[in-house]
Design a protein around this motif. Structure first.
Motif, mmCIF file in Angstrom:
data_model
loop_
_atom_site.group_PDB
_atom_site.id
_atom_site.type_symbol
_atom_site.label_atom_id
_atom_site.label_comp_id
_atom_site.label_asym_id
_atom_site.label_seq_id
_atom_site.Cartn_x
_atom_site.Cartn_y
_atom_site.Cartn_z
ATOM 1 N N ASP A 58 16.280 -16.865 -9.420
ATOM 2 C CA ASP A 58 17.731 -17.054 -9.416
ATOM 3 C C ASP A 58 18.489 -15.760 -9.158
ATOM 4 O OD1 ASP A 58 17.125 -15.723 -11.704
ATOM 5 O OD2 ASP A 58 18.158 -17.115 -13.053
ATOM 6 N N LYS A 59 17.767 -14.721 -8.746
ATOM 7 C CA LYS A 59 18.384 -13.409 -8.518
ATOM 8 C C LYS A 59 18.626 -13.198 -7.024
ATOM 9 C CE LYS A 59 16.347 -11.294 -12.606
ATOM 10 N NZ LYS A 59 15.837 -12.577 -13.126
ATOM 11 N N LYS A 60 19.904 -12.928 -6.676
ATOM 12 C CA LYS A 60 20.278 -12.690 -5.283
ATOM 13 C C LYS A 60 19.919 -11.273 -4.895
ATOM 14 C CE LYS A 60 24.148 -13.296 -2.087
ATOM 15 N NZ LYS A 60 25.560 -13.731 -1.945
ATOM 16 N N ALA A 61 19.249 -11.129 -3.748
ATOM 17 C CA ALA A 61 18.786 -9.817 -3.328
ATOM 18 C C ALA A 61 19.554 -9.267 -2.137
ATOM 19 C CB ALA A 61 17.299 -9.873 -2.987
ATOM 20 N N LEU A 62 20.155 -10.146 -1.295
ATOM 21 C CA LEU A 62 20.853 -9.691 -0.087
ATOM 22 C C LEU A 62 22.341 -9.989 -0.217
ATOM 23 C CD1 LEU A 62 20.417 -8.495 2.786
ATOM 24 C CD2 LEU A 62 20.337 -10.854 3.623
ATOM 25 N N ARG A 63 23.128 -8.954 0.053
ATOM 26 C CA ARG A 63 24.575 -9.125 -0.053
ATOM 27 C C ARG A 63 25.126 -9.813 1.196
ATOM 28 N NH1 ARG A 63 26.633 -3.280 -2.525
ATOM 29 N NH2 ARG A 63 25.557 -3.481 -4.543
ATOM 30 N N ASP A 64 25.226 -11.113 1.130
ATOM 31 C CA ASP A 64 25.794 -11.912 2.217
ATOM 32 C C ASP A 64 26.530 -13.066 1.551
ATOM 33 O OD1 ASP A 64 26.416 -13.575 4.350
ATOM 34 O OD2 ASP A 64 24.555 -13.152 5.426
ATOM 35 N N HIS A 65 27.857 -13.044 1.618
ATOM 36 C CA HIS A 65 28.651 -14.030 0.907
ATOM 37 C C HIS A 65 28.393 -15.451 1.390
ATOM 38 C CE1 HIS A 65 31.065 -13.421 4.544
ATOM 39 N NE2 HIS A 65 31.581 -14.622 4.296
ATOM 40 N N ARG A 66 27.769 -15.587 2.559
ATOM 41 C CA ARG A 66 27.506 -16.923 3.094
ATOM 42 C C ARG A 66 26.294 -17.581 2.429
ATOM 43 N NH1 ARG A 66 25.841 -17.223 8.206
ATOM 44 N NH2 ARG A 66 24.799 -15.195 8.016
ATOM 45 N N ILE A 67 25.449 -16.766 1.760
ATOM 46 C CA ILE A 67 24.214 -17.279 1.169
ATOM 47 C C ILE A 67 24.408 -17.444 -0.334
ATOM 48 C CG2 ILE A 67 21.747 -16.865 0.857
ATOM 49 C CD1 ILE A 67 21.846 -15.106 3.362
ATOM 50 N N GLU A 68 24.169 -18.670 -0.822
ATOM 51 C CA GLU A 68 24.388 -18.981 -2.236
ATOM 52 C C GLU A 68 23.174 -19.691 -2.816
ATOM 53 O OE1 GLU A 68 27.775 -21.493 -1.862
ATOM 54 O OE2 GLU A 68 29.216 -19.840 -1.979
ATOM 55 N N LEU A 69 23.043 -19.601 -4.126
ATOM 56 C CA LEU A 69 21.984 -20.309 -4.835
ATOM 57 C C LEU A 69 22.454 -21.715 -5.182
ATOM 58 C CD1 LEU A 69 19.188 -20.210 -6.262
ATOM 59 C CD2 LEU A 69 20.417 -19.495 -8.336
ATOM 60 N N VAL A 70 21.631 -22.693 -4.857
ATOM 61 C CA VAL A 70 21.921 -24.077 -5.223
ATOM 62 C C VAL A 70 21.180 -24.463 -6.499
ATOM 63 C CG1 VAL A 70 21.783 -26.493 -4.471
ATOM 64 C CG2 VAL A 70 22.326 -24.701 -2.800
ATOM 65 N N ARG A 71 19.861 -24.181 -6.525
ATOM 66 C CA ARG A 71 19.076 -24.505 -7.716
ATOM 67 C C ARG A 71 17.859 -23.583 -7.785
ATOM 68 N NH1 ARG A 71 17.950 -29.282 -6.547
ATOM 69 N NH2 ARG A 71 19.753 -30.276 -7.541
ATOM 70 N N ALA A 72 17.533 -23.123 -8.989
ATOM 71 C CA ALA A 72 16.347 -22.300 -9.196
ATOM 72 C C ALA A 72 15.638 -22.772 -10.455
ATOM 73 C CB ALA A 72 16.717 -20.831 -9.309
ATOM 74 N N SER A 73 14.355 -23.102 -10.326
ATOM 75 C CA SER A 73 13.530 -23.483 -11.461
ATOM 76 C C SER A 73 12.108 -23.015 -11.194
ATOM 77 C CB SER A 73 13.580 -25.001 -11.686
ATOM 78 O OG SER A 73 12.935 -25.672 -10.609
ATOM 79 N N SER A 74 11.219 -23.298 -12.116
ATOM 80 C CA SER A 74 9.829 -22.874 -11.922
ATOM 81 C C SER A 74 9.148 -23.638 -10.806
ATOM 82 C CB SER A 74 9.049 -23.059 -13.230
ATOM 83 O OG SER A 74 9.062 -24.443 -13.596
ATOM 84 N N GLN A 75 9.712 -24.789 -10.407
ATOM 85 C CA GLN A 75 9.069 -25.597 -9.374
ATOM 86 C C GLN A 75 9.920 -25.743 -8.105
ATOM 87 O OE1 GLN A 75 8.164 -29.065 -12.082
ATOM 88 N NE2 GLN A 75 6.197 -28.897 -11.032
ATOM 89 N N GLU A 76 11.130 -25.187 -8.069
ATOM 90 C CA GLU A 76 12.010 -25.399 -6.915
ATOM 91 C C GLU A 76 12.989 -24.245 -6.764
ATOM 92 O OE1 GLU A 76 13.995 -29.397 -5.165
ATOM 93 O OE2 GLU A 76 14.740 -28.786 -7.123
ATOM 94 N N LEU A 77 13.226 -23.864 -5.521
ATOM 95 C CA LEU A 77 14.236 -22.861 -5.207
ATOM 96 C C LEU A 77 14.990 -23.328 -3.968
ATOM 97 C CD1 LEU A 77 15.586 -20.116 -5.659
ATOM 98 C CD2 LEU A 77 13.777 -19.074 -4.261
ATOM 99 N N ILE A 78 16.275 -23.628 -4.153
ATOM 100 C CA ILE A 78 17.113 -24.111 -3.046
ATOM 101 C C ILE A 78 18.264 -23.136 -2.848
ATOM 102 C CG2 ILE A 78 18.516 -26.007 -2.151
ATOM 103 C CD1 ILE A 78 17.020 -27.873 -4.028
ATOM 104 N N ILE A 79 18.444 -22.694 -1.596
ATOM 105 C CA ILE A 79 19.566 -21.818 -1.267
ATOM 106 C C ILE A 79 20.396 -22.476 -0.166
ATOM 107 C CG2 ILE A 79 18.328 -19.724 -1.948
ATOM 108 C CD1 ILE A 79 17.895 -19.151 1.040
ATOM 109 N N ARG A 80 21.661 -22.057 -0.061
ATOM 110 C CA ARG A 80 22.574 -22.604 0.937
ATOM 111 C C ARG A 80 23.120 -21.477 1.806
ATOM 112 N NH1 ARG A 80 26.386 -24.988 -2.185
ATOM 113 N NH2 ARG A 80 25.318 -27.009 -2.066
ATOM 114 N N ILE A 81 23.074 -21.706 3.138
ATOM 115 C CA ILE A 81 23.649 -20.758 4.098
ATOM 116 C C ILE A 81 24.850 -21.453 4.741
ATOM 117 C CG2 ILE A 81 23.238 -19.289 6.101
ATOM 118 C CD1 ILE A 81 20.255 -19.482 5.505
ATOM 119 N N SER A 82 26.031 -20.943 4.539
ATOM 120 C CA SER A 82 27.262 -21.535 5.067
ATOM 121 C C SER A 82 27.691 -20.825 6.345
ATOM 122 C CB SER A 82 28.384 -21.440 4.028
ATOM 123 O OG SER A 82 28.006 -22.059 2.810
ATOM 124 N N ASP A 83 28.542 -21.494 7.121
ATOM 125 C CA ASP A 83 29.069 -20.920 8.371
ATOM 126 C C ASP A 83 27.949 -20.329 9.218
ATOM 127 O OD1 ASP A 83 31.692 -21.571 7.611
ATOM 128 O OD2 ASP A 83 31.879 -19.706 6.476
#
Length: 399
Positions: A68-93
């Motif tokens: 759940d830790k963001k490593a790259l500074r890009d406002h278009r990239i956001e975390l949707v869900r983070a768990s031990s079995q799933e990691l979903i991110i969103r890239i906008s625009d």
């Protein structure tokens, strides 16, 4: 910050190798397709996990999220869900440069990775048609060009003449990661093209409906005139109308009427209204050649009509003097009947002539029979008279 995260990842991997050992499963991902300017959700999951972390990296192998830790500074990239079995991110625009292979890593020992390809569709720009000349002149050669920029993959361009598809010449040029597509249509202009709509249609996988643009062609051409008349057989005392029907663009005008090369002789009975010439009461003096003439900036045209006024008792008069005649006498039928009668008459004359000539020759031959061998004129007369004695017998022969 990035250096610290990499150190944490390294230490975590060492700890995993000591305490957990190797895991047999790989992360599960899916390829994603998105339209430029849209939003892409990148999903990475595992069927089971004992608190090992998941990580997303971009095509340049830059870490986007570690857990759940963001490593790259890009406002278009956001975390949707983070768990031990799933990691979903969103890239906008999403932009075209976002396209490529993204990596999901499961930090076991060794680290297990799975790729997911992000495809970005470049939406073509609105098409534009160039090459129209307004107005076009009859005989010109036009080259219409339709351009659709910024598509990825390359768009497809189709041409339509009114509702019928016509083939153009297509050209594709790469501009960075997108394509500029052009299609050209060349043809020679004639008067039938006046008012025709040419449509350029751009089809692309990113478009729910094609983009379309339409141009209507205007063609200027020289005039052509014809004269129509209201009566098939004009008779004395009737109302008669001539109309000068003109075809041309611009519309040829004004229309000038004349008779036998000069002005109209009786302006009280001969009324000109625009393209129409009306003679209120026909008489024999109206016989002659009527001419109408009109022009536009491309030329001049004229047409002629020869009027012959018949007597009142002439057969087959028209029934409606104020309308164009729709039905007249069947001249072809009349001519056929006359031809048959003449042919039969000639045949009878020929047969009768041959019959008379044949019987006249036979009569003369028998009249002179017996005189041919006579030694002198007296004997010939006696022989000829002798033949008259047997005339009754020869009548039976003729019968």
């Amino acid at each position: 910050m990035i250096v610290k995260l990499h150190l944490i990842f390294t230490l975590y991997s060492l700890c995993a190798s000591v305490f957990k050992g190797s895991q047999g499963q790989f992360p599960i991902t899916q390829n994603v397709t998105v339209v430029e300017g849209g939003t892409a959700n990148m999903t990475c999951r595992v069927d089971y996990n004992d608190n090992t972390s998941l990580q997303w990296s971009n095509p340049a192998q830059q870490t986007l999220f570690f857990g759940d830790k963001k490593a790259l500074r890009d406002h278009r990239i956001e975390l949707v869900r983070a768990s031990s079995q799933e990691l979903i991110i969103r890239i906008s625009d999403v932009i075209l440069s976002d396209e490529g292979q993204y990596t999901c890593s499961l930090f076991t020992m060794p680290v297990k990775t799975t790729k997911a390809f992000l495809t970005v569709l470049g939406v073509p720009g609105r098409p534009d048609i160039t090459g129209f000349t307004k107005p076009a002149m009859e005989g010109d050669v036009l080259t219409l060009t339709c351009t659709a920029p910024g598509s990825k993959p390359a768009a497809n361009i189709r041409w339509f003449r009114n509702d019928k598809e016509v083939q153009g010449t297509k050209e594709v040029n790469a501009t960075g990661k997108s394509f500029a597509v052009t299609s050209s249509l060349q043809f020679q202009v004639d008067r039938r093209e006046d008012g025709v709509a040419y449509t350029c249609s751009v089809e692309h996988v990113s478009l729910p409906n094609p983009y379309m643009t339409t141009e209507v062609l205007e063609v200027h051409y020289a005039p052509h005139l014809e004269i129509t008349h209201s009566l098939i057989i004009p008779q004395e005392g009737q109302y008669f109308k001539l109309e000068c029907v003109s075809i041309g663009n611009p519309i040829p005008e004004p229309v000038l009427w004349s008779k036998d090369g000069g002005e109209l002789p009786d302006i009280e009975r001969m009324i000109v209204e625009g393209r129409e010439l009306t003679i209120t009461t026909l008489n024999k003096t109206d016989n002659g050649t009527y001419r109408c003439e009109a022009s536009n900036h491309l030329g001049t045209s004229s047409a002629e009509y020869i009027l012959f006024v018949y007597a009142k008792d002439f057969p087959w008069p028209t029934t409606d003097p104020n309308a164009f005649a729709q039905h007249g006498p069947d001249h072809a039928l009349i001519g056929g009947v006359v031809a048959v009668v003449v042919f039969i008459t000639l045949c009878l004359i020929i047969v009768l002539g041959r019959y008379l000539a044949r019987h006249k020759g036979t009569y003369l031959t028998h009249e002179a029979k017996g005189a041919e061998d006579a030694p002198d004129a007296d004997t010939a007369i006696i022989n000829a008279e002798g033949n008259h004695v047997h005339a009754e017998e020869k009548k039976e022969y003729f019968i």
